[in-house]
Every structure is written in structure tokens, then in C-alpha cells.
Design a protein around this motif. Sequence first.
Motif, PDB file in Angstrom:
ATOM      1  N   PHE A   8      -5.680  52.277 -24.392  1.00 52.59           N
ATOM      2  CA  PHE A   8      -5.467  53.646 -24.883  1.00 52.59           C
ATOM      3  C   PHE A   8      -4.982  53.621 -26.337  1.00 52.59           C
ATOM      4  O   PHE A   8      -5.405  54.435 -27.161  1.00 52.59           O
ATOM      5  N   LYS A   9      -4.097  52.688 -26.629  1.00 57.29           N
ATOM      6  CA  LYS A   9      -3.611  52.539 -28.002  1.00 57.29           C
ATOM      7  C   LYS A   9      -4.753  52.166 -28.948  1.00 57.29           C
ATOM      8  O   LYS A   9      -4.865  52.695 -30.067  1.00 57.29           O
ATOM      9  N   PHE A  51     -12.525  59.762 -22.527  1.00 60.88           N
ATOM     10  CA  PHE A  51     -11.707  60.285 -23.616  1.00 60.88           C
ATOM     11  C   PHE A  51     -12.465  60.297 -24.946  1.00 60.88           C
ATOM     12  O   PHE A  51     -12.194  61.141 -25.803  1.00 60.88           O
ATOM     13  N   LEU A  94      -7.973  52.832 -28.523  1.00 60.52           N
ATOM     14  CA  LEU A  94      -8.862  53.977 -28.688  1.00 60.52           C
ATOM     15  C   LEU A  94      -8.279  54.980 -29.679  1.00 60.52           C
ATOM     16  O   LEU A  94      -9.010  55.527 -30.515  1.00 60.52           O
ATOM     17  N   SER A  95      -6.966  55.222 -29.603  1.00 62.97           N
ATOM     18  CA  SER A  95      -6.344  56.157 -30.550  1.00 62.97           C
ATOM     19  C   SER A  95      -6.466  55.641 -31.976  1.00 62.97           C
ATOM     20  O   SER A  95      -6.648  56.415 -32.917  1.00 62.97           O
ATOM     21  N   ILE A 124      -0.413  58.739 -23.844  1.00 61.19           N
ATOM     22  CA  ILE A 124      -0.647  58.020 -22.584  1.00 61.19           C
ATOM     23  C   ILE A 124      -0.234  56.560 -22.735  1.00 61.19           C
ATOM     24  O   ILE A 124       0.369  55.973 -21.828  1.00 61.19           O
ATOM     25  N   TYR A 125      -0.545  55.975 -23.884  1.00 64.85           N
ATOM     26  CA  TYR A 125      -0.143  54.586 -24.147  1.00 64.85           C
ATOM     27  C   TYR A 125       1.377  54.440 -24.106  1.00 64.85           C
ATOM     28  O   TYR A 125       1.905  53.499 -23.483  1.00 64.85           O
ATOM     29  N   ILE A 135     -12.607  54.834 -19.234  1.00 63.37           N
ATOM     30  CA  ILE A 135     -11.627  55.574 -20.045  1.00 63.37           C
ATOM     31  C   ILE A 135     -12.156  55.854 -21.442  1.00 63.37           C
ATOM     32  O   ILE A 135     -12.030  56.966 -21.959  1.00 63.37           O
ATOM     33  N   PHE A 136     -12.750  54.854 -22.072  1.00 64.70           N
ATOM     34  CA  PHE A 136     -13.322  55.054 -23.412  1.00 64.70           C
ATOM     35  C   PHE A 136     -14.396  56.136 -23.391  1.00 64.70           C
ATOM     36  O   PHE A 136     -14.513  56.920 -24.330  1.00 64.70           O
ATOM     37  N   THR A 179      -7.397  64.316 -29.604  1.00 58.22           N
ATOM     38  CA  THR A 179      -7.834  63.221 -28.736  1.00 58.22           C
ATOM     39  C   THR A 179      -7.029  61.955 -29.006  1.00 58.22           C
ATOM     40  O   THR A 179      -6.587  61.269 -28.069  1.00 58.22           O
ATOM     41  N   CYS A 210      -4.385  60.065 -26.337  1.00 60.20           N
ATOM     42  CA  CYS A 210      -4.501  58.634 -26.012  1.00 60.20           C
ATOM     43  C   CYS A 210      -3.222  57.888 -26.352  1.00 60.20           C
ATOM     44  O   CYS A 210      -2.776  57.021 -25.587  1.00 60.20           O
ATOM     45  N   THR A 220     -11.525  50.277 -18.502  1.00 66.43           N
ATOM     46  CA  THR A 220     -11.574  50.428 -19.958  1.00 66.43           C
ATOM     47  C   THR A 220     -12.823  51.172 -20.395  1.00 66.43           C
ATOM     48  O   THR A 220     -12.760  52.116 -21.199  1.00 66.43           O
TER      49      THR A 220
END
Length: 489
Positions: free
Chosen positions: A14-15, A86, A17-18, A51-52, A82-83, A44, A48, A79
Motif C-alpha cells: 500500500f505504501k 485501488f 502504491l501511494s 491503510i499502510y 489491491i493494485f 487515492t 493507500c 498485491t
Amino acid sequence: MNYKMIFYVIGKMFKLLSGLLLLPILCSFLYQESNKITFSFIITALICFIIYIIINYLTKDETERDFYKREGFVIVTLTWIIFSLFGALPFYLSGEIPSYIDSFFETVSGFTTTGSTIIQDVESLDKSLLLWRSFTHFIGGMGVIVFALAILPRSPHTIHIAKAEVPGPYFGKVVSSMKQNAIYLYGIYIVLTIILFILLLFGNIGVFDSINIAFSTAGTGGFAIKNSGIAFYNSTYITVVVAIFMLIFSMNLSLIYFIVFRRYFKVLKSEELKWFIGLVAICSIVMFLDIYRSYDTPTHSLLDVFFTVSSIVSTTGFTYNDFNIWPVFSKMIILILMIVGGCSGGTAGGIKIPRLIFFVKNAKKSISKALNPKKIITLKIDGKIIKDTTHLSNYLLLYGFIFTIILLLTTIQINNFEDAISLVVTTISNAGPAFNNFGPMSNFSQIPGFTKIILSLSMLLGRLELIPLIVFFSSKTWRKRRKANTKCK
């Protein structure tokens, strides 16, 4: 199942992706796009990152224990899901793609480097959204997990996670350390992308167009930023450069490493590379002989064939010409190339060249054994004896079974058989265009919602090569392991 450890790693994803969303945010500010577009990416990225933070807080004291192969499969599958879930939010929140199912389909197509699109007028999209589409190809090309391994701290679980994302017959290693291997391969990947970007600039198509085409080509994805694709530029130079690099990126990138460090004998001995080059050459020749009479000049037809073969075998799927109007013979070759795809260790999809080699050699071995039962025959690929042929045979059987199931589900709403089978082939092979109503000059916008979900699943299955997704949905994966009694009196 070590749930805490799984969530710990997922939190890192999540980190990641952000962080990746910062690129389109920067692009949106640079081109002074509307607040709605900019905020769709910012919101977005914040979701992310929050959530991280939550996951990291809940799992910060987790120790690295009880981590096995099935945890790796679960992490990889989660993964990618989720990618996709999101990563679709910017399209949906911006209102550029009003349907979340369509946004999800577009994002899955991006990260899996399929390149099938539901957008009818791609030129109407803001530049940040166009860049995000192409960037998903670049990240998904070498693999989300491989990218993470290259930048995240070393972990003893690396090998389980990496092999879960690349479950093919070979995992192209250039050094013994999995992390160093990921760094080297991603370094080669990035350098090749930069070289392609510079070469495209010489074609006078501008920085933005060059970087988007470079991202899409490197990931062998095929998302274009013009409605007519590469044909828009009407440039032989651009066409040839893109065609060559599609082939390069669909080869085993570890071979580039060997070339750089002058280990030419490894490249020259590569059986996989010889088969790949032979496949491209033979298909190009026979397709040229099949269609050249319908062209004004042989040069024009040769260029069309070369680009199409490069685009399809690499599973990039760039729009260039309408092969829908070609003879059935050439279309059948295109279908075969979609299924086969490129080499292992590259960014192309399909069942991959090593499995084709195995299929042919195993068939030859079976015939030889039938003629001479006492003869001892060893099956070798790239000089290595394949001892466990059951795994490869089972994969091909599983591929056929999954393909049939997806095809049956697709035909619920797609009534034309050629449309249905080409849709399944192009999605499970991550190739991009299909035939007829969904050909290279069309899009997938008219496909019903249920079928889009099925085809999204097909793209994920193809990109992860079936096993991780099947393991993830297996009930056995989630059962508790019985621990042996280790207490001593």
C-alpha cells in the motif's frame, strides 16, 4: 497461515502504491489540470498511505516466522488485486470513466500489461490519466513484487514471494541473491526504457508522447495515447524503433546482462533465444507471403507484418493496422503467437517459449519412445536436463482447463464464437486486441459488465501464470497447519 506477516508485507505494498501515484500527481500539477483530476490521485494516494499506517501499526511487532510458499502466493495475489482495485480509483473519482467496473478493467489491463481498453476516445483523457495508464504497464511489466524487492529491505521471505510472482519454468537469475537479481534486472529494464525514450525523441514526437510510448513498450502493454495508436505518427522510424524494442523487452533480460558483461557464449548458447528469433522470422515470412499481394508495395506490407508480429508475439498489442481484414491464415498465426508469447525473464505474456520448447521436445520424445521403448532419452532445454516433466505437463493441462472454463463463461453474453475465443486468448495471454468487433481498431467498451469481470480475472490468471490465483482461492491454502509436538519431557 501467518496472517500478521502477510498483512505486514501488504502494508508495504500500500505504501508503494501511494508512492507510485506521485508521478501522475506531479504530471497533473505540471499541466495545470482541473482540481477534480488532481484530487482523484491525491485522495487515492492518501487512502493507500493511511491503510499502510494502520497496517504497519497493527503489525509492527511481528517477527519473521512461519513463512512458507503458500504465504508467498497469497501475498502476490493480494498485491495484484489491491493494485488493481485501488489503482482504478483515479479513473473513477475523476469521472473520466464513470463505471467502477470499467475503471477496474482498465487498471487490470494496465498492470497485467494486456493493453485492452474500454476507452472509446483516449485522446479526450487528461495527460495525468494517460501517464498513469502507461505507468501501470511499466510497473506491471517486470512485476510489482520484483519492483518491490528491488527497493524494499532484504527479507528471508524474498525467495518465496518472488517465485510466487514468477512461477514459470525459469526464473531468470544473473546472481545468487534474489534482491540483487531484482536490482540488476530492474536496472537493465530502466536503462533500456531510457534508451528507447531518447530514440523516440529523435522521431520528433515530443517528450510526453515519447515517455508514454516508452512505458507501454517496456512493459509490452500497448496502451496508446492516440486513437489510431502508433499509426498516428505516420513515421517509419518510430514504427521500426518500437517494433525492435518490443522484441527486446520480450526476450529474457538476463541475456542483456550477459551481453553487458561480455559473456557472449551464454547468449549464443541460449536455446530459448534461438527458438524465439526463429518463431518471429518464420511467422513474418509466411504472413508476408500471405498478404503482400493486397498491398501497393512489398516494403509497406513487410513493415506491417514485422510490426504486427513484434506487437503480437511480445503481447504488446499496439494499434498499427487492422489485421481483421487479413486472410484467415494470417489471423490464425496471430492467434498462435498470442498464445505462445515471448521468453521467460522478459515482460511479454503468453505461455512462454520454454513451455513451447518442452511441448515440442516432449512430443518428439514420446514418438521416439513408441518406436524404440528401450531407448533412454533425456529431455534438455538450454543444456539443462528437465527431470520433473510432470510439472510442465500439468501446467499445459491446467491452462487448457482454465481456458475452457473462461471461454464458457464468456459465451454467456458474447454470442459470436470467434469474438469469444479471441477475447479469452488475448486476455489470458495479456496480448491486447482481439478479432472482429474487438479488433485492433476497436475497443472493449461494449462488453457487458459480467464479462468484463470474467476477462479481468482472465488477465490476472494469465499475468500470474495461473498458479498463485488458484492457490489463493483454494480452501486448503487457508487451513491451519498441524504443528508437530516438539515438547520434551
